[in-house]
Design a protein around this motif. Structure first.
Motif, PDB file in Angstrom:
ATOM      1  N   SER A  69      -6.805  14.850  -7.718  1.00 31.62           N
ATOM      2  CA  SER A  69      -5.558  15.682  -7.826  1.00 31.62           C
ATOM      3  C   SER A  69      -5.814  16.958  -7.056  1.00 31.62           C
ATOM      4  O   SER A  69      -5.294  17.176  -6.029  1.00 31.62           O
ATOM      5  N   ARG A  70      -7.349  17.305  -7.197  1.00 32.01           N
ATOM      6  CA  ARG A  70      -7.315  18.614  -6.723  1.00 32.01           C
ATOM      7  C   ARG A  70      -7.792  18.507  -5.162  1.00 32.01           C
ATOM      8  O   ARG A  70      -7.511  19.149  -4.275  1.00 32.01           O
ATOM      9  N   LYS A  71      -8.689  17.306  -4.734  1.00 41.38           N
ATOM     10  CA  LYS A  71      -9.345  17.262  -3.455  1.00 41.38           C
ATOM     11  C   LYS A  71      -8.264  16.966  -2.633  1.00 41.38           C
ATOM     12  O   LYS A  71      -8.282  17.372  -1.314  1.00 41.38           O
ATOM     13  N   TYR A  72      -7.300  15.967  -2.963  1.00 40.94           N
ATOM     14  CA  TYR A  72      -6.275  15.457  -2.209  1.00 40.94           C
ATOM     15  C   TYR A  72      -5.073  15.924  -2.400  1.00 40.94           C
ATOM     16  O   TYR A  72      -4.037  15.544  -1.782  1.00 40.94           O
ATOM     17  N   ASP A  94      -3.434  21.964 -10.178  1.00 41.34           N
ATOM     18  CA  ASP A  94      -2.205  23.000  -9.667  1.00 41.34           C
ATOM     19  C   ASP A  94      -1.152  22.495 -10.435  1.00 41.34           C
ATOM     20  O   ASP A  94      -0.738  21.581 -10.652  1.00 41.34           O
ATOM     21  N   LYS A  95      -0.199  23.701 -10.772  1.00 39.45           N
ATOM     22  CA  LYS A  95       1.029  23.691 -11.470  1.00 39.45           C
ATOM     23  C   LYS A  95       1.891  22.597 -10.742  1.00 39.45           C
ATOM     24  O   LYS A  95       2.605  21.862 -11.358  1.00 39.45           O
ATOM     25  N   LYS A  96       1.857  22.505  -9.533  1.00 40.68           N
ATOM     26  CA  LYS A  96       2.989  21.899  -8.698  1.00 40.68           C
ATOM     27  C   LYS A  96       2.570  20.690  -8.849  1.00 40.68           C
ATOM     28  O   LYS A  96       3.472  19.740  -8.593  1.00 40.68           O
ATOM     29  N   ASN A  97       1.267  19.975  -9.053  1.00 40.75           N
ATOM     30  CA  ASN A  97       0.849  18.671  -9.041  1.00 40.75           C
ATOM     31  C   ASN A  97       0.777  18.061 -10.526  1.00 40.75           C
ATOM     32  O   ASN A  97       0.637  17.075 -10.867  1.00 40.75           O
ATOM     33  N   LEU A  98       1.229  19.093 -11.738  1.00 43.19           N
ATOM     34  CA  LEU A  98       1.434  18.609 -12.929  1.00 43.19           C
ATOM     35  C   LEU A  98       2.915  18.228 -13.498  1.00 43.19           C
ATOM     36  O   LEU A  98       3.620  19.134 -13.684  1.00 43.19           O
ATOM     37  N   ASN A  99       2.997  16.931 -13.655  1.00 44.05           N
ATOM     38  CA  ASN A  99       4.475  16.344 -13.902  1.00 44.05           C
ATOM     39  C   ASN A  99       4.513  15.607 -15.236  1.00 44.05           C
ATOM     40  O   ASN A  99       3.752  14.624 -15.402  1.00 44.05           O
ATOM     41  N   PHE A 100       5.066  16.415 -16.275  1.00 43.12           N
ATOM     42  CA  PHE A 100       5.291  15.764 -17.437  1.00 43.12           C
ATOM     43  C   PHE A 100       6.306  14.761 -17.541  1.00 43.12           C
ATOM     44  O   PHE A 100       7.626  15.000 -17.252  1.00 43.12           O
TER      45      PHE A 100
END
Length: 257
Positions: A69-72, A94-100
Motif C-alpha cells: 500500500s505504501r510503496k505503490y 495513508d488515510k486516503k488508502n484506508l477503506n473500511f
C-alpha cells in the motif's frame, strides 16, 4: 473478467482479479517483492493494482499489505475490526488508502464487490463476490463451517474459489495434537474436503464452469483427495463439463471467465 491465484497455503495467500480495466488483489500474504514477482510471472504489474481486498487478519493473508500500500499507493479494503487487529503489524497507511467495509458492497466503476461473513477464528473474516458485465466470481477462504449466508452468496457463480483444507481421516490420524485437531475441524476452523464438495453440489448451476480448491493442508490433505471428493459429487449431479483446479503454493495461470 480474469482470475489467477498467486499462491495458496500456509506460506502465503494472494489472488489477482481483473474486471474490465480494473485490477485488484485479494489478500497480500506474500512479501511485497514476492507479490510483485508473482504478478510479473503472469505478465501483470503491481503498479496497476487499484485495490487490495482483505479477508482477515492472519499473517498468511496480510504479510505484504502495508508495504504494498505504501510503496505503490494502493488502496486497501477491509473491515474495521480486521484493521484494529493488524494496524501495528502493517504500519502506517495513508488515510486516503484506508477503506473500511461497512456496507454489503463496494462499487468501483462498473465493478461490484460484495462481502459476506464466514466463520473462522479471526475477529472478522470475509468472503467476497466479484461481479462485472454479467459474470460472477465467488471467493471464500478459511471457512470454519457452511451456513446459509455462504450458500446464498455462492449461488449463480461462473467461478467459485473455495477452501478445501483437510481430509477428515488424515486429520484425525495425523500428527496434530488433539487441541489443534479440534480447532481445525471446529466451527471456527477450516473446511474439509467433504464439506467443500457438498457446498459446491448445493450451489451448482448451469453458469458454473470452474471451481478452484485452495488452502490445501500439507499435513492433513493431498490435492488428489480434495479433487476426488468434489469429483464424486459432480458425478452424482452428472456435471462432466465442470473444470476443477487445485491451487497450490505456486499459484495458477490466468483464467478468463
Amino acid at each position: 473478467m480474469k482470475f489467477s491465484s498467486l499462491g495458496s497455503g500456509s506460506s502465503g495467500n494472494s489472488s489477482f482479479i481483473e474486471m474490465g480495466n480494473k485490477k485488484f488483489l485479494i489478500d497480500a500474504g506474500f512479501s511485497g517483492k514476492r507479490t510483485a514477482q508473482r504478478l510479473n510471472d503472469i505478465e501483470k504489474r503491481i503498479e496497476d493494482i487499484e485495490g487490495i481486498f482483505v479477508t482477515h487478519e492472519h499473517t498468511d493473508h496480510i504479510l505484504g499489505l502495508g508495504v504494498l500500500s505504501r510503496k505503490y499507493d494502493i488502496p486497501i479494503y477491509l473491515h474495521e475490526l480486521t484493521y484494529n487487529e493488524i494496524k501495528n503489524k502493517i504500519g502506517k497507511i495513508d488515510k486516503k488508502n484506508l477503506n473500511f467495509i461497512r456496507d454489503e458492497k463496494v462499487v468501483i466503476g462498473n465493478c461490484v464487490i460484495k462481502n459476506f461473513e464466514v466463520m473462522h477464528d479471526a475477529k472478522k473474516c470475509l468472503g467476497y463476490t466479484f461481479e462485472f458485465c454479467g459474470k460472477k466470481l465467488s471467493y471464500a477462504s478459511d471457512v470454519g463451517c457452511v451456513n446459509n449466508i455462504i450458500k446464498e452468496n455462492l449461488k449463480n457463480s461462473d467461478v467459485i474459489v473455495l477452501e478445501s483444507n483437510y481430509d477428515y481421516n488424515m486429520l484425525m490420524t495425523g500428527p496434530y495434537h488433539w487441541e489443534l485437531k479440534n480447532r481445525v475441524k471446529g466451527r471456527h476452523g477450516h473446511l474439509s474436503n467433504a464439506d467443500a464438495a457438498k457446498l459446491v453440489g448445493q450451489v451448482l448451476c448451469n453458469k458454473l464452469k470452474k471451481v478452484y480448491l485452495m488452502h490445501i493442508s500439507k499435513d492433513n490433505n493431498t490435492p488428489e483427495l480434495a479433487y476426488n471428493s468434489l469429483q464424486q459429487v459432480l458425478k452424482k449431479e452428472n456435471r462432466k463439463n465442470l473444470d476443477i483446479e487445485i491451487i497450490g503454493e505456486s499459484g495458477t495461470k490466468i483464467y478468463k471467465l
